[in-house]
Scaffold this motif. Structure first.
Motif, PDB file in Angstrom:
ATOM      1  N   GLU A 103       0.804  -1.219   0.000  1.00  0.00           N
ATOM      2  CA  GLU A 103       0.000   0.000   0.000  1.00  0.00           C
ATOM      3  C   GLU A 103       0.841   1.275   0.000  1.00  0.00           C
ATOM      4  N   LYS A 104       2.035   1.255   0.564  1.00  0.00           N
ATOM      5  CA  LYS A 104       2.880   2.434   0.608  1.00  0.00           C
ATOM      6  C   LYS A 104       4.065   2.338  -0.342  1.00  0.00           C
ATOM      7  N   ALA A 105       4.721   1.183  -0.397  1.00  0.00           N
ATOM      8  CA  ALA A 105       5.928   1.023  -1.199  1.00  0.00           C
ATOM      9  C   ALA A 105       5.644   0.693  -2.660  1.00  0.00           C
ATOM     10  N   GLY A 106       4.403   0.379  -2.977  1.00  0.00           N
ATOM     11  CA  GLY A 106       4.105  -0.016  -4.345  1.00  0.00           C
ATOM     12  C   GLY A 106       4.808  -1.320  -4.688  1.00  0.00           C
ATOM     13  N   LEU A 107       5.462  -1.349  -5.847  1.00  0.00           N
ATOM     14  CA  LEU A 107       6.194  -2.539  -6.273  1.00  0.00           C
ATOM     15  C   LEU A 107       7.649  -2.500  -5.812  1.00  0.00           C
ATOM     16  N   MET A 108       8.022  -1.475  -5.050  1.00  0.00           N
ATOM     17  CA  MET A 108       9.399  -1.338  -4.550  1.00  0.00           C
ATOM     18  C   MET A 108       9.516  -1.959  -3.157  1.00  0.00           C
ATOM     19  N   ILE A 109       9.137  -3.214  -3.038  1.00  0.00           N
ATOM     20  CA  ILE A 109       9.123  -3.894  -1.747  1.00  0.00           C
ATOM     21  C   ILE A 109      10.489  -4.509  -1.460  1.00  0.00           C
ATOM     22  N   SER A 110      10.988  -4.264  -0.258  1.00  0.00           N
ATOM     23  CA  SER A 110      12.216  -4.921   0.189  1.00  0.00           C
ATOM     24  C   SER A 110      12.025  -5.328   1.647  1.00  0.00           C
ATOM     25  N   LEU A 111      11.513  -6.527   1.849  1.00  0.00           N
ATOM     26  CA  LEU A 111      11.326  -7.039   3.213  1.00  0.00           C
ATOM     27  C   LEU A 111      12.664  -7.493   3.757  1.00  0.00           C
ATOM     28  N   ARG A 112      12.979  -7.066   4.972  1.00  0.00           N
ATOM     29  CA  ARG A 112      14.275  -7.379   5.559  1.00  0.00           C
ATOM     30  C   ARG A 112      14.176  -8.360   6.716  1.00  0.00           C
ATOM     31  N   CYS A 113      13.000  -8.452   7.354  1.00  0.00           N
ATOM     32  CA  CYS A 113      12.889  -9.306   8.537  1.00  0.00           C
ATOM     33  C   CYS A 113      11.428  -9.494   8.912  1.00  0.00           C
ATOM     34  N   ALA A 114      11.154 -10.598   9.565  1.00  0.00           N
ATOM     35  CA  ALA A 114       9.857 -10.805  10.217  1.00  0.00           C
ATOM     36  C   ALA A 114      10.134 -11.067  11.686  1.00  0.00           C
ATOM     37  N   LEU A 115       9.543 -10.268  12.536  1.00  0.00           N
ATOM     38  CA  LEU A 115       9.682 -10.448  13.973  1.00  0.00           C
ATOM     39  C   LEU A 115       8.525 -11.301  14.479  1.00  0.00           C
ATOM     40  N   PHE A 121      -0.966  -9.993  18.017  1.00  0.00           N
ATOM     41  CA  PHE A 121      -1.379  -8.595  18.009  1.00  0.00           C
ATOM     42  C   PHE A 121      -2.872  -8.497  17.695  1.00  0.00           C
ATOM     43  N   GLU A 122      -3.469  -7.411  18.132  1.00  0.00           N
ATOM     44  CA  GLU A 122      -4.863  -7.185  17.776  1.00  0.00           C
ATOM     45  C   GLU A 122      -4.976  -7.061  16.261  1.00  0.00           C
ATOM     46  N   SER A 123      -6.055  -7.578  15.716  1.00  0.00           N
ATOM     47  CA  SER A 123      -6.232  -7.531  14.268  1.00  0.00           C
ATOM     48  C   SER A 123      -6.309  -6.080  13.794  1.00  0.00           C
ATOM     49  N   VAL A 124      -5.668  -5.843  12.670  1.00  0.00           N
ATOM     50  CA  VAL A 124      -5.651  -4.511  12.069  1.00  0.00           C
ATOM     51  C   VAL A 124      -6.525  -4.549  10.819  1.00  0.00           C
ATOM     52  N   PRO A 125      -7.407  -3.561  10.630  1.00  0.00           N
ATOM     53  CA  PRO A 125      -8.252  -3.571   9.433  1.00  0.00           C
ATOM     54  C   PRO A 125      -7.417  -3.642   8.162  1.00  0.00           C
ATOM     55  N   ALA A 126      -7.883  -4.419   7.203  1.00  0.00           N
ATOM     56  CA  ALA A 126      -7.164  -4.559   5.944  1.00  0.00           C
ATOM     57  C   ALA A 126      -7.138  -3.238   5.192  1.00  0.00           C
ATOM     58  N   GLY A 127      -6.072  -3.028   4.437  1.00  0.00           N
ATOM     59  CA  GLY A 127      -5.967  -1.836   3.622  1.00  0.00           C
ATOM     60  C   GLY A 127      -6.713  -2.001   2.305  1.00  0.00           C
ATOM     61  N   THR A 128      -6.482  -1.077   1.409  1.00  0.00           N
ATOM     62  CA  THR A 128      -7.123  -1.096   0.099  1.00  0.00           C
ATOM     63  C   THR A 128      -6.072  -1.328  -0.977  1.00  0.00           C
ATOM     64  N   ASN A 129      -6.292  -2.333  -1.786  1.00  0.00           N
ATOM     65  CA  ASN A 129      -5.364  -2.635  -2.866  1.00  0.00           C
ATOM     66  C   ASN A 129      -5.314  -1.465  -3.846  1.00  0.00           C
ATOM     67  N   PRO A 130      -4.169  -0.791  -3.983  1.00  0.00           N
ATOM     68  CA  PRO A 130      -4.107   0.368  -4.885  1.00  0.00           C
ATOM     69  C   PRO A 130      -4.345   0.004  -6.346  1.00  0.00           C
ATOM     70  N   CYS A 131      -4.153  -1.262  -6.701  1.00  0.00           N
ATOM     71  CA  CYS A 131      -4.394  -1.677  -8.089  1.00  0.00           C
ATOM     72  C   CYS A 131      -5.869  -1.582  -8.451  1.00  0.00           C
ATOM     73  N   ASP A 132      -6.742  -1.698  -7.436  1.00  0.00           N
ATOM     74  CA  ASP A 132      -8.187  -1.660  -7.688  1.00  0.00           C
ATOM     75  C   ASP A 132      -8.648  -0.292  -8.185  1.00  0.00           C
ATOM     76  N   THR A 133      -7.911   0.752  -7.819  1.00  0.00           N
ATOM     77  CA  THR A 133      -8.305   2.104  -8.224  1.00  0.00           C
ATOM     78  C   THR A 133      -7.340   2.700  -9.239  1.00  0.00           C
TER      79      THR A 133
END
Length: 204
Positions: A103-115, A121-133
């Motif tokens: 949603e923020k990085a677009g196609l420039m994703i660089s994941l470095r770690c998963a903690l 954690f409490e569930s976080v509302p899903a975002g909106t796929n930017p491709c849809d708009t």
């Protein structure tokens, strides 16, 4: 553990929380990461696999301080299912090219770690796929050799063969044309030098 505490811990290193699912927090590079990384001993001393080495030094320390287990995309085989973890967060989606979009990085994703934490954690509302708009979807036609598709097929040999041609110099210097065509990617502020660095690692 509060998400804002995690975000505050990684921010000075040019990193950000990119998504949360159950007890995992995905950490990736933010727009200012390149300036920070290029001042690191890993980059300046030209160590082997500098980004992975840097990630483990920085995130290993943060994980230890927070009582979390750190998973890295480079560890394997077997490799941790980062793509599945990312899609589970509701902040990543499959783009029309087959690559993931954030949603923020677009196609420039660089994941470095998963903690990974003990507690969820409490569930976080899903975002909106930017491709849809995205009305024009310029990423679909941006690749000059049609190496990408929404069928999850990435024609790596064709892509690399093109990179060896004079026409492929633009991709090597500034990054994948499909990634760069994404309007969200363009607003993320990733410098060409960073993309060129990753392209050289992908195609030495």
């Amino acid at each position: 553990m509060k998400l804002d505490a995690i975000a505050a811990a990684v921010k000075p290193h040019g990193l950000m929380v990119m998504g949360v699912a159950a007890n995992r927090v995905l950490i990736g590079t933010d727009a200012g990461w390149w300036d920070i990384f290029t001042q690191s001993p890993e980059y300046l001393n030209k160590v082997q696999d500098p980004v992975d080495t840097w990630s483990k030094r920085i995130m290993g320390s943060i994980a230890a301080d927070m009582g979390a287990k750190a998973h890295y995309p480079s560890d394997g085989p077997p490799y941790a299912p980062f793509i599945a973890w990312a899609l589970d967060t509701g902040r990543f989606w499959q783009s029309p090219t087959g690559m993931m979009i954030h949603e923020k990085a677009g196609l420039m994703i660089s994941l470095r770690c998963a903690l990974e934490f003990i507690e969820e954690f409490e569930s976080v509302p899903a975002g909106t796929n930017p491709c849809d708009t995205c009305a024009t979807k310029p990423c679909i036609s941006a690749c000059p050799v049609d190496a990408l598709s929404d069928s999850h097929f990435y024609d790596v040999p064709t892509c690399k063969a093109y990179l060896d041609t004079p026409e492929g110099a633009a991709c090597m210097a500034g990054g994948c044309l499909a990634r760069r065509a994404c309007p969200v990617s363009n607003s993320f502020g990733r410098p060409d030098a960073q993309s060129a660095f990753h392209m050289k690692a992908f195609h030495p």
